[in-house]
Design an enzyme around this catalytic site. Sequence first.
Site, mmCIF file in Angstrom:
data_model
loop_
_atom_site.group_PDB
_atom_site.id
_atom_site.type_symbol
_atom_site.label_atom_id
_atom_site.label_comp_id
_atom_site.label_asym_id
_atom_site.label_seq_id
_atom_site.Cartn_x
_atom_site.Cartn_y
_atom_site.Cartn_z
ATOM 1 N N GLY A 151 1.127 7.100 8.612
ATOM 2 C CA GLY A 151 1.316 8.142 7.750
ATOM 3 C C GLY A 151 1.655 7.296 6.122
ATOM 4 N N CYS A 152 3.040 7.271 6.155
ATOM 5 C CA CYS A 152 3.584 7.017 4.721
ATOM 6 C C CYS A 152 3.218 5.469 4.452
ATOM 7 C CB CYS A 152 5.093 7.308 4.803
ATOM 8 S SG CYS A 152 5.246 9.183 4.750
#
Length: 209
Positions: A151-152
């Site tokens: 994700g990030c």
Amino acid sequence: MPAETPDVYDRAGLDNEIGYGDTPALIVVDLQQGFTDPSCPLGGDLTGVVERTNALLEAAHDADCPVVATRVITTHPEAADLGTWVEKIPTLEILAAGSEWVAFDDRLELQADDHRLDKRQASAFHETELHSMLSAWGVDTLIVAGCTTSGCIRATAVDGCAHGFRVIVPEGSVGDRLEEPHAANLFDIHAKYGDVKPVDEVCEYLHDS
């Protein structure tokens, strides 16, 4: 990965290494209670990631290398400031200002002058001050640690590359909820957006920077 993947990638000219630059910054992505505490619906056990990120922090502090620690936080009713991301992941609503889940993991060895950056999307660059600060510091290399790999971390690596930085991801200092997306995204980041390197090697680079 399928057996034919290396040949396919070789033919496409992927997996080249960009290498280190001269002026690094360490970006510690979202090692906040909401992601590192297994009792939180969004969290998992990232003890090893925190420990290995602390090794990077020690090296960065010793070298006077800039450190930016990010967290996801919402300050609006129903997390409206997270946009459609919260529609995809409604549990993000718990990352509300003032909650225990937005606090940085207390095992993380941040110093008072490390920059804390609040964000509303996966990428540490999206509508934040990060790019301006890195430009002001003359940074050419981003060391990206934290969570989550799929994700990030990935979003920050992609945007870091897009902004012209050399992106380095220390393998042991990033983590995810499951091994499969973690491994797949490390593979893909290394193929397309940055270099995945051992933590010890990155620490040595920071000490020498």
